[in-house]
Design an enzyme around this catalytic site. Structure first.
Site, PDB file in Angstrom:
ATOM      1  N   LYS A  94      -7.133  -5.715  -3.609  1.00 51.36           N
ATOM      2  CA  LYS A  94      -7.635  -5.267  -2.815  1.00 51.36           C
ATOM      3  C   LYS A  94      -8.283  -3.886  -3.911  1.00 51.36           C
ATOM      4  CE  LYS A  94      -8.745  -3.931   1.426  1.00 51.36           C
ATOM      5  NZ  LYS A  94      -7.763  -2.972   2.402  1.00 51.36           N
TER       6      LYS A  94
ATOM      7  N   ASN B  30     -13.517  -4.548   9.484  1.00 53.51           N
ATOM      8  CA  ASN B  30     -12.847  -3.786   9.722  1.00 53.51           C
ATOM      9  C   ASN B  30     -12.957  -2.477  10.955  1.00 53.51           C
ATOM     10  OD1 ASN B  30     -11.082  -1.124   9.101  1.00 53.51           O
ATOM     11  ND2 ASN B  30     -12.272  -1.319   6.657  1.00 53.51           N
TER      12      ASN B  30
ATOM     13  N   GLU C 286     -16.270  -8.190   3.899  1.00 51.65           N
ATOM     14  CA  GLU C 286     -15.441  -7.374   4.711  1.00 51.65           C
ATOM     15  C   GLU C 286     -16.861  -6.786   5.634  1.00 51.65           C
ATOM     16  OE1 GLU C 286     -12.174  -4.294   4.709  1.00 51.65           O
ATOM     17  OE2 GLU C 286     -14.152  -3.162   4.602  1.00 51.65           O
TER      18      GLU C 286
ATOM     19  N   GLU D 184      -8.910  -5.938  10.520  1.00 55.37           N
ATOM     20  CA  GLU D 184      -8.210  -5.400   9.741  1.00 55.37           C
ATOM     21  C   GLU D 184      -8.385  -3.810  10.380  1.00 55.37           C
ATOM     22  OE1 GLU D 184     -10.845  -6.974   5.481  1.00 55.37           O
ATOM     23  OE2 GLU D 184     -11.283  -4.864   6.304  1.00 55.37           O
TER      24      GLU D 184
ATOM     25  N   LYS E 134       0.627  -1.491   0.013  1.00 51.10           N
ATOM     26  CA  LYS E 134      -0.198   0.025   0.011  1.00 51.10           C
ATOM     27  C   LYS E 134       0.771   1.531   0.036  1.00 51.10           C
ATOM     28  CE  LYS E 134      -3.510   1.764   3.380  1.00 51.10           C
ATOM     29  NZ  LYS E 134      -4.243   1.429   4.202  1.00 51.10           N
TER      30      LYS E 134
END
Length: 371
Positions: free
Chosen positions: A217, A288, A266, A324, A156
Site C-alpha cells: 500500500k 474507495n 483504485e 474500501e 496500518k
C-alpha cells in the site's frame, strides 16, 4: 492573492523558511532556468524543456479529469531585477488537499531513492526476491469458501486523518492475527511520513512465514517503485486513478505483469471508473468510499459506481471489485456485497481491536477462519 518573494545575499533579514528560491546573479551567458524547491529544503534547476514536459503531463491529466497535480507547478520563468531573481508565490505552489501533499512529497522521496538505488540494481534484487504469490487466486478461493467478500486486512499504524491507530504496533503479530482470523490477503502501508509505515514492515511479515499474499500500500508515482516493492517481497501494488493518467496505468500494469505483481487499481468516482473500464487487462478494481478532498466516507459510493452499464461491463470483463473505506460492521459488509463487491480492504476497524482475530469475526458477524 499573489505574494512576491525574493532571495539575495543582502536579504539575510528574511527568514529562509519563508523563501522558495535562492538568489543568483544574472549572467549574460547563462540560460534562464526554473528553480524548484525540494521538500528537504534544497533547490534544483529545472531546464525550460523539462518545465514544458511537466506542463504537458499536467495538461494530459487534466483532460482525464485528474485534479491531483503530480508535483507543484513551478510557475513562469524567473524575473530579474538587478542581481536578484524574483518569483511569484501563489496558490499553485501549495497542495490543495492531503493527497496532493502526499504525492508531492512522494515524488521528491522517490527521486532521492532512485539516486541511491538505480533501476539496474533493483532488477537484480527482483530476481533474488521470493516468488510472487497469486493475489487474485487467494481472493477467489476465500470468496468460494466463505460465500462472503474476501478480506484484505490492512497492517496500518496511523493515518493523516486519525493519527496513531495502535500504540502497541507489532506488524508481524498483527499480520499473523489477521491470517488466523481468515484474511485472504494483507495490505501493508509502506509510507513513512504520513502513515508511519515502512518496507521493513513488509519484509518482516513476508519473512515471518505469513502465507497470505501481500499488497504494498504505497503512493505509486514512478515505475521504479514497482521494482522496489517486488524486491521487498510484495505480491501486489496499489495504482490510484486519481493520481495516474491512463497511459501510466497501462504502462505500469504491463510492468507489474512482467515482474509478477498484481495491480489493484483504485477509483473514487464515476469518471475514474469509466476511465479504468476502458483499459484492457484490468482484473482488480478497488472502490474507495472516501472523498479525497474532504476525507468524508460514504459507502453508498460503492453501490453508485456498480449500478447500470458499469456493473454489467465489470461482470463481462470478470473484474473483481474491492470495497474500501468505511466498512465497520456486518451490515456494511452485506451492503457492499449486495452491490457486487467480491472483496473488501479493511484496516482501521480491525487493527484498533485488542485482538485483531476477534475483530475480523466481529466485522463479518461470524468466524470466517479456515479452522
Amino acid at each position: 492573492m499573489e505574494t512576491l518573494f525574493l532571495r539575495g545575499s543582502s536579504l539575510n533579514s528574511i527568514p529562509s523558511s519563508s523563501l522558495n528560491h535562492r538568489s543568483t546573479f544574472r549572467s549574460n551567458n547563462r540560460r534562464p532556468s526554473l528553480r524548484a524547491q525540494q521538500s528537504d529544503g534544497s533547490a534544483t534547476d529545472i531546464p525550460p524543456g523539462e518545465f514544458k514536459v511537466r506542463n504537458s503531463q499536467e495538461e494530459i491529466a487534466a483532460t482525464q479529469g485528474i485534479r491531483i497535480r503530480r508535483r507543484p507547478p513551478t510557475g513562469p520563468p524567473l524575473h530579474y531585477v538587478g542581481p536578484f531573481e524574483f518569483r511569484l508565490q501563489n496558490e499553485g505552489n501549495t497542495p490543495r488537499n492531503i493527497l496532493e501533499e502526499i504525492v508531492w512529497n512522494k515524488d521528491t522521496e522517490v527521486a532521492q531513492m532512485r539516486g541511491k538505488k538505480p533501476l539496474y540494481t533493483l532488477k537484480k534484487a527482483v530476481d533474488m526476491a521470493p516468488p510472487p504469490r497469486d493475489f487474485i487466486a487467494a481472493l477467489k478461493a476465500s470468496y468460494l469458501r466463505t460465500g462472503m467478500p474476501a478480506l484484505i486486512a490492512e497492517v496500518k499504524k496511523a493515518s493523516p486523518s486519525r493519527g496513531v491507530l495502535r500504540e502497541d504496533f507489532d506488524p508481524v503479530e498483527i499480520a499473523k492475527a489477521y491470517e488466523k482470523g481468515g484474511a485472504a490477503c494483507l495490505s501493508v502501508l509502506t509510507d513513512a511520513k504520513y502513515f508511519q509505515g515502512s518496507f521493513e514492515n513488509l519484509e518482516a511479515i513476508r519473512n515471518a512465514g505469513v502465507t497470505c499474499p501481500i499488497l504494498c500500500k504505497e503512493f505509486i508515482v514512478d515505475a521504479w517503485q514497482l521494482y522496489y516493492a517486488r524486491s521487498k517481497g510484495a505480491d501486489a501494488v496499489l495504482l490510484i486513478a486519481a493520481i495516474l493518467p491512463d497511459l501510466d496505468i497501462k504502462y505500469m500494469s504491463k510492468i507489474c505483469k512482467l515482474i509478477g505483481l498484481t495491480p489493484l487499481v483504485e477509483v473514487h468516482d464515476e469518471n475514474e471508473m469509466d476511465r479504468i473500464l476502458e483499459i484492457d487487462g484490468i482484473q482488480l478494481i478497488g472502490i474507495n468510499n472516501r472523498n479525497l478532498e474532504t476525507f468524508e466516507v460514504d459507502i453508498s459510493n460503492t453501490k453508485k459506481l456498480l449500478e447500470g452499464e458499469r456493473g454489467e461491463k465489470i461482470k463481462q470483463k470478470d473484474i473483481i471489485v474491492v470495497g474500501e473505506s468505511g466498512l465497520c460492521t456486518p451490515a456494511d459488509v452485506a451492503y457492499v456485497q449486495e452491490a457486487g463487491v467480491k472483496a473488501i480492504l479493511v484496516g482501521e476497524s480491525i487493527v484498533k481491536q485488542k485482538d485483531p482475530t476477534t475483530g475480523i469475526a466481529e466485522l463479518f458477524g461470524k468466524d470466517i477462519s479456515a479452522a
